[in-house]
Motif scaffolding. Structure first.
Motif: not given
Length: 161
Positions: A38-41, A61-67, A71-73
């Motif tokens: 996700g970070e690379r993308l 909302a750290p858990a939402l951020g992790a999702e 998801g992006l990746g």
């Protein structure tokens, strides 16, 4: 692949400040590194210096951020469509939804960075008119115009780009 539903209050494998620590939704990358898919993308699509949305919501909302990062990746990097085509599809979806102007601006820029020509972005947004209506299309084109100006795209019709 199934994704477990975890409750940060009862699941010992969930850290309430960072989200899941194991399973498909976890990120094997150490915190603060740019090594997750996700970070690379995000870095590929975003302008230099942009802050990923998951970092902007880490305090609330750290858990939402992790999702979102996962998801992006997981979705945008799937085989079957190239990134340019995926970004054009995202532009259409956000334009049709309406009310997503900041995200639409990000993905219009992302589409350009992924290799879409300005004329392709305009044509993609034009498709929105038939299915989501004239107001959504006008609003989306106003966002497109602003992003094009930021990218130095002055006249799509004259350049044929």
């Amino acid at each position: 692949m199934t994704y477990p539903v975890t409750d940060p209050q009862t699941d010992p494998q969930t850290d309430p400040t960072t989200g899941p620590t194991t399973g498909p939704t976890s990120d094997p990358a150490p915190s603060g590194t740019a090594t997750s898919a996700g970070e690379r993308l995000f870095r590929q699509l975003a302008p230099t210096g942009a802050t990923p949305p998951w970092e902007g919501m880490a305090d609330v909302a750290p858990a939402l951020g992790a999702e979102i990062e996962h998801g992006l990746g997981a979705v945008m990097a799937r085989p079957g469509l190239d990134l340019r085509t995926r970004e054009l599809a995202v532009v259409c979806m956000l334009a049709a939804l309406g009310g997503c102007e900041p995200q639409l601006a990000f993905h219009v820029g992302g589409a350009l960075r992924a290799g879409a020509r300005p004329a392709e972005v305009v044509e993609a947004v034009t498709q929105v008119y038939l299915y989501a209506g004239f107001p959504r299309t006008i609003n989306a084109l106003n966002v497109v115009r602003k992003v094009f100006a930021e990218h130095g795209v002055l006249d799509v019709t004259a350049s044929g780009s």
